[in-house]
Design an enzyme around this catalytic site. Structure first.
Site, PDB file in Angstrom:
ATOM      1  N   TYR A   1      41.325  10.032  70.622  1.00  0.00           N
ATOM      2  CA  TYR A   1      40.582  10.872  69.676  1.00  0.00           C
ATOM      3  C   TYR A   1      41.365  12.153  69.426  1.00  0.00           C
ATOM      4  CZ  TYR A   1      36.835  13.615  67.550  1.00  0.00           C
ATOM      5  OH  TYR A   1      36.088  14.383  66.683  1.00  0.00           O
TER       6      TYR A   1
ATOM      7  N   ASP B   1      48.143  15.404  73.228  1.00  0.00           N
ATOM      8  CA  ASP B   1      46.917  16.087  72.835  1.00  0.00           C
ATOM      9  C   ASP B   1      46.148  16.398  74.115  1.00  0.00           C
ATOM     10  OD1 ASP B   1      44.520  16.971  71.911  1.00  0.00           O
ATOM     11  OD2 ASP B   1      44.179  15.332  70.493  1.00  0.00           O
TER      12      ASP B   1
ATOM     13  N   LYS C   1      39.264  23.651  73.541  1.00  0.00           N
ATOM     14  CA  LYS C   1      38.195  23.677  74.557  1.00  0.00           C
ATOM     15  C   LYS C   1      38.308  24.861  75.529  1.00  0.00           C
ATOM     16  CE  LYS C   1      36.932  19.213  73.453  1.00  0.00           C
ATOM     17  NZ  LYS C   1      35.798  18.891  72.620  1.00  0.00           N
TER      18      LYS C   1
HETATM   19  C1  LIG Z   1      41.679  15.118  72.615  1.00  0.00           C
HETATM   20  C2  LIG Z   1      40.979  15.817  71.489  1.00  0.00           C
HETATM   21  N1  LIG Z   1      41.682  16.225  70.427  1.00  0.00           N
HETATM   22  C3  LIG Z   1      41.101  16.875  69.401  1.00  0.00           C
HETATM   23  C4  LIG Z   1      39.760  17.126  69.403  1.00  0.00           C
HETATM   24  C5  LIG Z   1      39.127  17.857  68.265  1.00  0.00           C
HETATM   25  O1  LIG Z   1      38.741  19.107  68.677  1.00  0.00           O
HETATM   26  P1  LIG Z   1      37.632  19.938  67.867  1.00  0.00           P
HETATM   27  O2  LIG Z   1      36.330  19.250  68.121  1.00  0.00           O
HETATM   28  O3  LIG Z   1      37.706  21.294  68.436  1.00  0.00           O
HETATM   29  O4  LIG Z   1      38.024  19.888  66.433  1.00  0.00           O
HETATM   30  C6  LIG Z   1      38.978  16.734  70.495  1.00  0.00           C
HETATM   31  C7  LIG Z   1      37.536  17.014  70.531  1.00  0.00           C
HETATM   32  O5  LIG Z   1      36.813  16.573  71.393  1.00  0.00           O
HETATM   33  C8  LIG Z   1      39.608  16.047  71.564  1.00  0.00           C
HETATM   34  O6  LIG Z   1      38.889  15.602  72.610  1.00  0.00           O
END
Ligand SMILES: Cc1ncc(COP(=O)(O)O)c(C=O)c1O
Length: 446
Positions: A150, A252, A279
């Protein structure tokens, strides 16, 4: 037999009433798809430490912590003080500020791949800019990603996050499938999908598709998709192959940064070219970042022509930066170690609870992250995760809400620092109670 939805409806009239009003003004009555669940989402009034209180005044243990962001719990005194102090001095200016430099320095010092960093406001933006940067650096258009990973909700991210396995092609050669009714055809064409934890298959696909792939992006520990750790072999292979084929490797770490100082890359000893973060780095305010090798990041330098522009009215705003600095300073190596020790203990305790009831469940855990999958199959990638029983997961989630615990509807959660013995025991007991209560329903449904 106890229907958890009936209990939820009976006990949360405040949330129901607020939702009935909210649906008139917002689609689905919410502004965040991931916090919606049927029959209506829980409305939270306030939080303190690892506890939250809903619109009816019911107190619960927050095992989700805003999807893993609230590692210090809610309203941590040092973070509150930093926000209060900065709020009184102004929250956003069309100018640089010293505090963003402080947070940048912390991240550059801690995260092995990060020589330089840029801030943005969400993980979605961070992965979007990292992908864009990789395209600019390599002059290639396509992005390779992991099936079931994700990376937020922009066009290039919404591919094969949760495809129907029946339509997603062979496990060792997954097809690019749209996640959204808006995913454009170009995003499918420009995405190469790799299976997780399958080094040979991933290498084969990258060698076949390699010529126009700018980057491989992956979570070294899949977070929202079920807390699935990469094997070291998988990460090392991707590191070697991307380097050989002239692609960038992007980790990521929006979620996995919480496994220790420097994130998963430090833990595994595998250093990507770029890293996305979010986060925990904002101390509960909307802060995210992407960073990496200086020779790649340099494309963003406005003194250079041409450069890659990165706008954002609130990028690096001092309020978020102050909260982020306060939070990151609290997160010493000892704090991460304590969290991870608690995480490992909870994982074992939960496994024991499920085993004692004869329920087929996998408790995945890495560091302070946890996810429960109702399947007899060990969950090591997307296809094994997809064998989980969604109906049991839903009953479990709502049952826990009814018994005083909030996890993600997909039964994912995270330990936060204010959780002591009592809170952990309360969580484990609630899981035991829910399983005892729901087992007859699950057995009746076969
Ligand atoms: C691994 C990862 N990347 C990107 C995102 C996207 O982050 P945001 O919700 O702050 O846009 C998330 C959100 O949970 C995530 O878990």
């Amino acid at each position: 037999m106890v229907d958890p939805e009936d209990v939820y409806r009976q006990t949360t009239p405040g949330s129901r009433g607020l939702h009935e009003k909210a649906v008139r003004f917002m689609p689905g009555g919410t502004t965040r798809s991931t916090t919606y669940f049927d029959p209506y989402p829980l409305f939270i009034d306030r939080g303190e430490g690892c506890r939250i209180w809903d619109a009816d005044g019911i107190e619960r243990i927050d095992m989700l912590g805003n999807y893993t962001a609230m590692i210090l719990g809610h309203a941590h005194p040092k973070v509150v003080e930093a926000i209060r102090h900065q709020a009184a001095r102004g929250t956003a200016f069309a100018a640089a500020n010293a505090i963003e430099g402080e947070l940048a320095e912390i991240l550059c010092e801690q995260v092995p791949s990060v020589d330089q960093v840029r801030f943005c406001n969400s993980g979605t933006e961070a992965t979007m800019f990292a992908m864009r940067l990789a395209r600019a650096f390599t002059g290639r258009a396509r992005i390779a990603r992991i099936e079931g990973g994700y990376h937020g909700t922009h066009d290039h991210a919404e591919v094969s996050t949760h495809p129907d396995p029946a339509e997603a092609g062979p496990a060792d050669r997954p097809l690019a499938r749209p996640d959204s009714i808006a995913t454009p055809a170009w995003a499918l064409e420009q995405t190469v999908v790799l299976p997780f934890n399958a080094p040979d298959a991933a290498e084969r696909i990258l060698r076949e598709e390699g010529a126009d792939v700018a980057a491989v992006i992956l979570e070294p520990i899949i977070g929202a998709g079920g807390v699935i750790a990469a094997t070291t072999e998988f990460l090392e292979r991707l590191r070697r192959v991307t380097r050989e084929l002239g692609m960038l490797l992007i980790f990521d770490e929006v979620i996995s940064l919480r496994v220790g100082p420097g994130g998963a890359q430090k833990l595994y000893g595998v250093t990507p070219d770029l890293t996305t973060m979010g986060k925990i780095i904002g101390g509960g305010l909307p802060v995210a970042a992407f960073g990496g090798r200086a020779d790649v990041m340099e494309l963003l330098d406005p003194r250079r022509q041409p450069n890659l522009a990165q706008g954002g009215t609130y990028n690096g705003n001092p309020l978020g930066m102050a909260a982020g600095v306060a939070a990151m300073r609290e997160l010493t190596p000892d704090v991460y170690e304590d969290l991870n020790r608690t995480g490992a203990r909870v994982k074992d305790q939960l496994s024991e609870v499920f085993a004692s009831h004869g329920v087929a469940a996998q408790v995945n855990g890495v560091g302070s992250l946890l996810a429960i999958h109702f399947t007899p199959t060990p969950v090591t990638d997307y296809r094994s995760k997809a064998t989980a029983d969604d109906r049991i997961t839903r009953d479990f989630f709502l049952g826990l809400v009814n018994h005083g615990v909030l996890m993600a509807p997909r039964a994912m959660g995270a330990i936060s620092t204010p959780m002591g013995e009592d809170e952990i025991q309360r969580f484990v007991d609630a899981v035991d109670t829910v399983v005892t209560e729901q087992l007859p329903r699950w057995q009746a449904a076969g």
